[in-house]
Design a protein around this motif. Sequence first.
Motif, PDB file in Angstrom:
ATOM      1  N   UNK A  44       0.527  -1.400   0.259  1.00 46.45           N
ATOM      2  CA  UNK A  44       0.263   0.325   0.431  1.00 46.45           C
ATOM      3  C   UNK A  44       0.840   1.579   0.448  1.00 46.45           C
ATOM      4  N   UNK A  45       1.829   1.322   0.515  1.00 39.77           N
ATOM      5  CA  UNK A  45       2.849   2.437   1.509  1.00 39.77           C
ATOM      6  C   UNK A  45       3.481   2.678  -0.581  1.00 39.77           C
ATOM      7  N   UNK A  46       3.979   1.927  -1.148  1.00 42.19           N
ATOM      8  CA  UNK A  46       4.237   1.472  -2.494  1.00 42.19           C
ATOM      9  C   UNK A  46       3.684   2.008  -3.549  1.00 42.19           C
ATOM     10  N   UNK A  47       2.263   1.934  -3.172  1.00 41.81           N
ATOM     11  CA  UNK A  47       1.478   1.708  -4.883  1.00 41.81           C
ATOM     12  C   UNK A  47       1.174   3.271  -4.775  1.00 41.81           C
ATOM     13  N   UNK A  48       1.021   3.869  -5.923  1.00 46.15           N
ATOM     14  CA  UNK A  48       0.920   5.032  -6.667  1.00 46.15           C
ATOM     15  C   UNK A  48      -0.619   4.918  -6.885  1.00 46.15           C
ATOM     16  N   UNK A 131       9.176   4.637   2.187  1.00 45.43           N
ATOM     17  CA  UNK A 131      10.740   5.700   2.634  1.00 45.43           C
ATOM     18  C   UNK A 131      11.172   4.472   1.523  1.00 45.43           C
ATOM     19  N   UNK A 132      10.672   3.613   1.246  1.00 51.23           N
ATOM     20  CA  UNK A 132      11.611   2.449   0.117  1.00 51.23           C
ATOM     21  C   UNK A 132      11.429   2.843  -1.215  1.00 51.23           C
ATOM     22  N   UNK A 133      10.215   3.194  -1.790  1.00 46.14           N
ATOM     23  CA  UNK A 133       9.715   3.710  -2.154  1.00 46.14           C
ATOM     24  C   UNK A 133       9.566   5.073  -3.166  1.00 46.14           C
ATOM     25  N   UNK A 134       9.763   6.290  -2.356  1.00 50.24           N
ATOM     26  CA  UNK A 134       9.699   7.326  -2.874  1.00 50.24           C
ATOM     27  C   UNK A 134      11.131   8.327  -1.541  1.00 50.24           C
ATOM     28  N   UNK A 413       4.500   8.605   5.295  1.00 50.73           N
ATOM     29  CA  UNK A 413       6.163   8.133   5.380  1.00 50.73           C
ATOM     30  C   UNK A 413       6.469   8.576   7.508  1.00 50.73           C
ATOM     31  N   UNK A 414       5.813   9.484   7.458  1.00 52.23           N
ATOM     32  CA  UNK A 414       5.041   9.926   8.955  1.00 52.23           C
ATOM     33  C   UNK A 414       4.092   9.669   9.696  1.00 52.23           C
ATOM     34  N   UNK A 415       4.424   8.753   9.696  1.00 53.92           N
ATOM     35  CA  UNK A 415       2.696   7.921  10.794  1.00 53.92           C
ATOM     36  C   UNK A 415       3.077   8.173  12.613  1.00 53.92           C
TER      37      UNK A 415
END
Length: 582
Positions: A44-48, A131-134, A413-415
């Motif tokens: 989810x965190x890396x899905x555009x 963080x990894x993808x962006x 990225x800052x949860x």
Amino acid sequence: MKNTNKIDTYLLERYPGIWNTKIIWMLIITIPIHLLFLAIGWSTGSSLNILQDNTTEDYYFSSGLIIINLIISLLLVMGWLINMFKNNAFKHFYPIKKTRIFIDFLQYLVILFISICFYISYLIGGVSGAHSSYPEHILQKEIETLNLAKAFLPQDINDYYLMSRAYPKIFTEVYYETDENLLLPGKIYTGLNGKFQINSTKQVTRVFPSGNVILEENSKPHNNDKTYIKHVRIKNTIVYTVKEKVLDLGPLVETTFPSYTNYSTQFFPTLDSNGRLSEYSYDSIAANSNKSEKLNKEVIDLLQHKDPSKLKSLLKEALVILDKYKIKHNFSLEDWYNSINKTQPYEVKTFFKSTNLSEDPYNTSEVITEMVEPASGDKLAKIGNEYASKYSTNKSVNLNLLKDIYTNINKTSHIDFLNLVNILYWIAFHLACIILIFRTLGLKPLLFGVIGTGVISLIIGLISLGIYKGVSTISGLNALNSLSIAVGLLILAMAFTAFRVSKFIRSIALSIALGVSFYFVWLVVKTMYFLISTALQDPNEASLEFTYNESSWYLQPIWAILSLLLVYFLCRSIRGWKAMPE
């Protein structure tokens, strides 16, 4: 199956407490589920596609993952309780060590926490994926590139007026008078919206007797004066901002019509000192002003640069970023470059539209939306809108969508996990207390404890209501806290046999004490903090600070440790209660 039985037999023979609580099996079951939620969070965190419309937190609720989490947690807890309640050595008077009940409580706490905190694993995965993808350093570089390129993609005419200019710095220190009735003798400029003047300013401070300051402010003696701009009242002092003199900036003002040289707007929010994106940065006002000044200078330098390939290279980089985030646009690099007026005074003669494009990103056969209008609907805004419409084209791009993507990535990225872990921990703590009461004291003391807690809370509430009506807020707060602590100490005294009471009454006292142990400790910690703050500073300021910091991170470990310590002594008291005659 044989291996399972071997493990069970081994635990039963050597660690009967661990065998009874089933903590090993709960860890074996929940760890893979946590890894699954971690993987879902990562994707989810890396899905555009997801980050275009949602943060990781929003998607968790909108996609129904929260329902799956609740069902899994409910099934795990119910299955665990059914298996654990089959055996109860304490109720059958088996000899147990002094710390056994408390160790069981700690195991309940761990089992319940790992069974309900899958959301945390999901968020950790989301943060890691973002963080990894962006990476932040790449985002920062992209935002700087886009903010500079945005100057050459006009969509809002207000960004290109002379009033928006920030370089040289003198443009941010002057006052623009656009009301023709308030113009002073001196240099008068004529722009798109009519005549205006550029004035330097100064501040005039006047101190009044406290009884006359409000009358003075309401009368606004400078209101009929053409030099008056605004005023601020601070207690019995009024600070007036007035025009000092009319300025003629000469060659610095090459044109009074919308120009690329006036652009200084940070369209995409930049990263502040905390690494967060913010429209209004947490950095100082001076730092924000410096950013606008720097951007304005870079725009002017690009326009005046002898090598045109530098500007084209910037636009190319911006288009690559747009394509990376799948932001549709219906113009090519050459279209964009040729739309820019590259001759002095660099007046804006082309405006782009902000829109969601059709499936074909290069479809130019139809106008899809209207021009982005200035926020104001007055006459001046109407003139500006007519000018923008005159030079409007069918070329469009929705940069607000990209702004939303950057915002969602940064939020993901800052949860902040601290508050969530805190909430889930205390939910698990409270449930562990309820299970401990039921397994040691029984159902009847549990029910009477719930009823007793409700009755005591109602009585304290009614008394506090009467106190609040008769005294100040601070005194009422102190009285309420003192009353609650006094009642809590009385209950603890009965739980620890300071008074001679029957076994049943003591069981109710133990039930209430365990049920509200976390609240009682919280009340004591906050009251002590309040009293210390009151002793060190003004009572009014202390009370506000006390209210604001009621969930301060540095109080949480103290609260948790003291709550566990109280439960430890109550567990030892339960062992003594069991030995009492009926």
